[in-house]
Design a protein around this motif. Structure first.
Motif, short mmCIF file in Angstrom:
data_model
loop_
_atom_site.label_atom_id
_atom_site.label_comp_id
_atom_site.label_asym_id
_atom_site.label_seq_id
_atom_site.Cartn_x
_atom_site.Cartn_y
_atom_site.Cartn_z
N GLY A 94 0.78 -1.24 0.00
CA GLY A 94 0.00 0.00 0.00
C GLY A 94 0.80 1.27 0.00
O GLY A 94 0.25 2.37 0.08
N TYR A 127 -4.23 2.59 -6.23
CA TYR A 127 -5.30 3.32 -5.53
C TYR A 127 -4.85 4.73 -5.16
O TYR A 127 -5.66 5.67 -5.14
N LYS A 200 -10.06 2.55 -2.25
CA LYS A 200 -9.46 1.33 -1.73
C LYS A 200 -9.10 0.39 -2.87
O LYS A 200 -9.68 0.46 -3.95
N ASP A 201 -8.13 -0.52 -2.61
CA ASP A 201 -7.82 -1.55 -3.59
C ASP A 201 -8.28 -2.90 -3.06
O ASP A 201 -8.88 -3.00 -1.98
N ASP A 204 -7.43 -4.10 0.47
CA ASP A 204 -7.97 -3.24 1.52
C ASP A 204 -7.00 -2.15 1.95
O ASP A 204 -7.11 -1.62 3.05
N ASN A 205 -6.03 -1.83 1.10
CA ASN A 205 -5.29 -0.58 1.31
C ASN A 205 -6.23 0.57 1.01
O ASN A 205 -7.02 0.49 0.06
N ARG A 206 -6.16 1.63 1.77
CA ARG A 206 -7.12 2.72 1.58
C ARG A 206 -6.47 4.08 1.80
O ARG A 206 -5.50 4.21 2.56
#
Length: 399
Positions: A94, A127, A200-201, A204-206
């Motif tokens: 991320g 993202y 988000k990707d 679940d990186n946000r």
């Protein structure tokens, strides 16, 4: 009785003499020797990851190569390739901080070789790339959000806004892999409102939440009970195969209801056009268009690819002359996947089912009469069909 005794005896012998095979245990001779080390040669950084080039150990019974790493969330990740590969991809990071990847080789008997590590520095994750191009602007009834996603990565866009209790609530969540992301949230009053956007990707990186305050532009959906067909002398009929134009505004646009539509007869060449009355002169803001929705028709058959919308305020001449008509906007049906006619993705289906939205320029004159001018279809068919349309704007008269 003797035969029965023999059969029972044989069964007992087989039961005692056989043992259950464990299919999860490797089959064959195990030399007990672990494979050698993996040699890391280089890597090519990628968005949120890397492609790592390596050299496998020279073991005859080598089975596969494994790479293990940990995401910022704490999730353990594993990527593996066969003994015949010399490159491996790691993904899901991320940020662009340095990462440690652990490699080891495994042979056919699941003997594990000595591990080696390498360091990589990923490029900016997709993202974040999309988030960095985020634009938020007021629009009719809400907010318009756009982003660029050049790698066509699977992303989630979550839009939040205060609810009736002034608590943050999700207004819409959109899953997309489109290169040009567009999200429009509507249905809000013409007064100041705060919106937040999170990207988000699939790991679940946000991002952080980007906030903006807008005043949605005033608009209303036009009353379809006032819509009427206007048949001018050079118009094409939209009543083939037992259908009629009024089906375009009967409120039906469910996927699978593909027979509830307006349909033209065959014609020799494009362009063709048809006309109808909105029932009230309006400063138009946008309209929604639903193509014929069904697996055998989506983005093909008689569904239009390109067309124009023309309008005028006064009653048109019965001859169908184009004098007095104003070009309001040019339209092209968008297919997120870009697949050829006859093929479509889940996102294509969801996008078309939701209806395609087309904005009118803000400087067009108020109009009452609408003319669709069809220029072509996706598959080259020389007939057209439309399932539903809805028009929005601000009426300037009430009749």
């Amino acid at each position: 009785m003797k035969k029965i005794y023999i059969i029972i005896s044989l069964f007992i012998c087989l039961f005692i003499g056989c043992k259950e095979d464990n299919l999860h245990i490797p089959y064959g001779y195990n030399d007990g020797t672990a494979p050698g080390k993996v040699e890391i040669l280089s890597y090519i950084p990628q968005a949120g990851g890397a492609e790592i080039n390596f050299k496998s150990p020279d073991d005859e019974d080598l089975m596969y190569i494994v790479a293990k790493y940990t995401l910022a969330s704490g999730k353990e990740m594993e990527s593996r390739v066969s003994a015949y590969s010399n490159k491996l991809k790691v993904e899901g990071f991320g940020d662009t901080e340095e990462k440690t990847i652990t490699f080891y080789a495994v042979d056919r008997m699941e003997n594990v070789g000595e591990s080696v590590t390498c360091k990589i520095v990923p490029l900016t994750p997709s993202y974040i790339e999309a988030y960095n191009t985020l634009e938020m602007n007021e629009t009719f009834g809400g907010i318009a959000i756009t982003m660029k996603n050049p790698s066509a990565s699977d992303l989630t866009v979550e839009v939040i806004t205060p609810d009736s209790l002034n608590q943050w609530s999700t207004a819409q969540t959109q899953y997309t892999a489109a290169k040009q992301i567009s999200v429009t949230i509507r249905g809000y009053e013409h007064k100041e409102r705060v919106f937040g956007v999170i990207v988000k990707d699939r790991w679940d990186n946000r991002t952080d939440t980007a906030f903006t305050t807008v005043v949605p532009w005033e608009e209303y959906e036009l009353d379809k009970s006032k819509f009427q067909e206007v048949r001018l002398d050079n118009d094409i009929a939209m009543n083939a195969w037992g259908h009629w134009m009024g089906k375009m505004w009967n409120g039906s646009h469910n996927y699978g209801d593909e027979w509830d539509m307006a349909h033209s007869p065959d014609f020799a060449s494009f362009p063709v056009w048809f006309t109808f009355d909105l029932g009230v002169t309006t400063e138009l803001s946008r309209y929604m268009y639903w193509q014929r929705l069904g697996d055998n028709y989506l983005y093909q058959h008689g569904n239009m690819k390109e067309w124009e919308i023309w309008g005028r305020a006064d009653k048109p001449d019965q001859s169908g002359s184009w004098d007095g008509w104003t070009l309001l906007t040019k339209c092209e049906s968008y297919k997120p996947s870009g697949l050829p006619a006859g093929q479509f993705s889940t996102e294509d289906k969801e996008y078309a089912t939701a209806g395609e939205e087309f904005m009118f320029p803000t400087d067009i004159p108020p109009v009452r009469y609408i003319r669709f001018k069809a220029l072509n279809t996706f598959a080259g068919a020389r007939f057209i069909h439309i399932m539903e349309v809805s028009f929005f704007g601000k009426p300037v008269e009430n009749k």
